[in-house]
Motif scaffolding. Sequence first.
Motif, short mmCIF file in Angstrom:
data_model
loop_
_atom_site.label_atom_id
_atom_site.label_comp_id
_atom_site.label_asym_id
_atom_site.label_seq_id
_atom_site.Cartn_x
_atom_site.Cartn_y
_atom_site.Cartn_z
N PRO A 254 12.15 43.85 0.90
CA PRO A 254 12.75 42.87 1.82
C PRO A 254 11.66 42.01 2.48
CG PRO A 254 13.72 45.04 2.13
CD PRO A 254 12.56 45.24 1.19
N GLY A 255 11.95 40.73 2.60
CA GLY A 255 11.00 39.80 3.19
C GLY A 255 10.01 39.22 2.21
N ILE A 256 9.84 39.87 1.05
CA ILE A 256 8.90 39.40 0.04
C ILE A 256 9.64 38.77 -1.14
CG2 ILE A 256 7.05 40.06 -1.54
CD1 ILE A 256 6.29 40.22 1.38
N PHE A 257 10.73 39.39 -1.56
CA PHE A 257 11.43 38.94 -2.76
C PHE A 257 11.89 37.49 -2.64
CE2 PHE A 257 15.34 38.58 -5.38
CZ PHE A 257 14.73 38.74 -6.63
N ARG A 258 12.38 37.11 -1.45
CA ARG A 258 12.84 35.73 -1.27
C ARG A 258 11.70 34.75 -1.53
NH1 ARG A 258 14.07 32.87 4.53
NH2 ARG A 258 14.32 30.75 3.74
N ARG A 259 10.51 35.09 -1.07
CA ARG A 259 9.37 34.20 -1.27
C ARG A 259 8.90 34.18 -2.72
NH1 ARG A 259 5.86 35.75 4.07
NH2 ARG A 259 7.40 37.39 4.35
N VAL A 260 9.03 35.32 -3.39
CA VAL A 260 8.71 35.36 -4.82
C VAL A 260 9.63 34.41 -5.58
CG1 VAL A 260 8.70 36.79 -6.90
CG2 VAL A 260 7.78 37.70 -4.75
N VAL A 261 10.92 34.43 -5.21
CA VAL A 261 11.88 33.53 -5.85
C VAL A 261 11.51 32.07 -5.60
CG1 VAL A 261 14.29 32.77 -5.88
CG2 VAL A 261 13.75 35.21 -5.82
N LEU A 262 11.10 31.76 -4.37
CA LEU A 262 10.72 30.38 -4.04
C LEU A 262 9.48 29.96 -4.82
CD1 LEU A 262 11.23 30.18 -0.16
CD2 LEU A 262 12.76 29.39 -1.97
N LYS B 59 -0.57 39.44 -6.84
CA LYS B 59 0.54 39.72 -7.76
C LYS B 59 1.59 38.63 -7.71
CE LYS B 59 0.18 44.76 -7.97
NZ LYS B 59 -1.16 44.84 -7.36
N ALA B 60 1.92 38.15 -6.51
CA ALA B 60 2.97 37.15 -6.38
C ALA B 60 2.56 35.82 -6.99
CB ALA B 60 3.33 36.96 -4.90
N VAL B 61 1.33 35.39 -6.75
CA VAL B 61 0.85 34.14 -7.34
C VAL B 61 0.77 34.28 -8.86
CG1 VAL B 61 -1.11 32.56 -7.51
CG2 VAL B 61 -0.39 33.41 -5.28
N SER B 62 0.40 35.46 -9.32
CA SER B 62 0.36 35.72 -10.77
C SER B 62 1.74 35.54 -11.39
CB SER B 62 -0.16 37.14 -11.02
OG SER B 62 -0.03 37.49 -12.39
N VAL B 63 2.76 36.12 -10.77
CA VAL B 63 4.13 36.01 -11.29
C VAL B 63 4.62 34.57 -11.22
CG1 VAL B 63 6.52 36.68 -10.89
CG2 VAL B 63 4.73 38.40 -10.81
N ALA B 64 4.35 33.88 -10.10
CA ALA B 64 4.79 32.49 -9.95
C ALA B 64 4.15 31.61 -11.02
CB ALA B 64 4.46 31.98 -8.55
#
Length: 518
Positions: free
Chosen positions: A257-265, A412-417
């Motif tokens: 929670p709080g992270i997944f929304r930003r990953v989607v964005l 990790k998030a920047v990698s996925v984006a």
Amino acid sequence: MGKGYSPRIASNPYIVGSFACIGGGLFGLDISSMSGVLNNPAYEDTFGHPTSNVQGAIVAAMPAGSFFGALLVSTLADRFGRKNIVILSGWIWVIGSILQCAAVDRGMLVAGRVISGLAVGIASAIVPIYQSEITAPAIRGRLVSMQQWSITWGILLQYFVEFGCSYINGKASFRIPWGLQMIPAIILSLGMMLFPESPRWLMDHDRSSEALTILADLHGGGDMNTPLVQLEYAEIQEQVTFDREQGAKSYLDLFKPGIFRRVVLGCSLQMWSQLTGMNIMMYYIIYVFEGAGLTGRRGNLIADSIQYVLNVVLTVPAIIYIDRWGRRPMLLIGTLLMGFWLMLVGGLQGRFGHWGSVDGSDTPVWVITDNDAATKAIIVCSYLFVCSFAITMGPVSWTYPAEIFPMRVRAKAVSVATASNWLFNFALAWAVPPGLSNIAYKTYFIFGTFNFAAFIHIFFMFPETAQRSLEEVEDIFAQGHMFTAWRINRDVGKKDAKEVQLANKHEVHEQVSLDEKA
């Protein structure tokens, strides 16, 4: 301590933050290395006159490799260091370029492009991470957005090399440009040896003394005892401790929670940057202008080069004013304009075009003939489309994902984006040539619609993050609900300047006192 780099270079934040952007330029080199040879007879003869589907597969080989390269970044960067992975990306690019330059058939060419793509994927994900951890917050947004500018320079420079080599008869006309593109990668890999490693990575690997030395060189003129250096050292130490105790350990943490929304964005913005249709205007601009009725290989190359110059020039205002204009206005205005220009291109081609041939080719294409006004109008609309992308979506698509994630999941998030960028780049690079061959002008309507869909998505779900600290970004996502981003103005999450100044002074004095006691 702190060996292996030049303290003199490290004392200039703009040099430190911008040199690694050469990694982004590798992507630009690849775009021009393909777009500049699509109507080259020597290239077509060597690789068996590829059909639209085969040519799409050849082009798509690079983003296919980039997709996997971007996903590898998190593991590689955490284990071997940010700086070392930037260096690695350059040497991988050299290997891919050698294979492309020496290619004698499609298989060898595709293999070389996949390896080069691996390098581009690694560089495109690791460079923003390195920049965000090595530069001061006051210039971070500007320097991260320079990633896009380096891409435009790569496109431009390689295209002029292609243009010059177009006067050479035979295979050298495309082998020389493909060989020369190794030079920037070699400069990147050798030059990065003079630059420091990320202080945060060093701290995370129990090399605190080296981290402190580098922080002093970067932000304290070599003085380890300056309050700013001591404060940054304490903050990084606190973040590393938190990460070890509670931070992200796997990609599953991105679903918290709080992270997944930003990953989607972050993933969505990288997806939209591809679905705007910029791929058409970069990879396949020769096809676009041929369909508009602009014939003759060298005339087409000149018209294409004008577009690439505009791409470089119009990215500069975005870099300078990205923090003043804000992310949301740039994205919203950009998607509307790009959708409008693509609809005009599709409409003009649909009204004045017909199925025919170009330069005596047996393959039928949708083309405009004997209508100079329509041809010029399409070329102008194409130029305006690229200008609209360069000054809006281009820089923001790299800056926004790098600043919305907490430090503990940023790699990790920047990698996925970034991987989502390459996934859609791969799909579109393959799909566009068959699309232009089968549904012709309707292809532009599809991408125009994507731009309008992106406008709606951004309007409702992307909050403004310009000139916000990490803590303020956390406040924005804590206060704003999923579909109310349009209600969040620039003051939401902003702390009072005096309050921030007093808090910073208190933290500095507290840290200095602790150091004196120690």
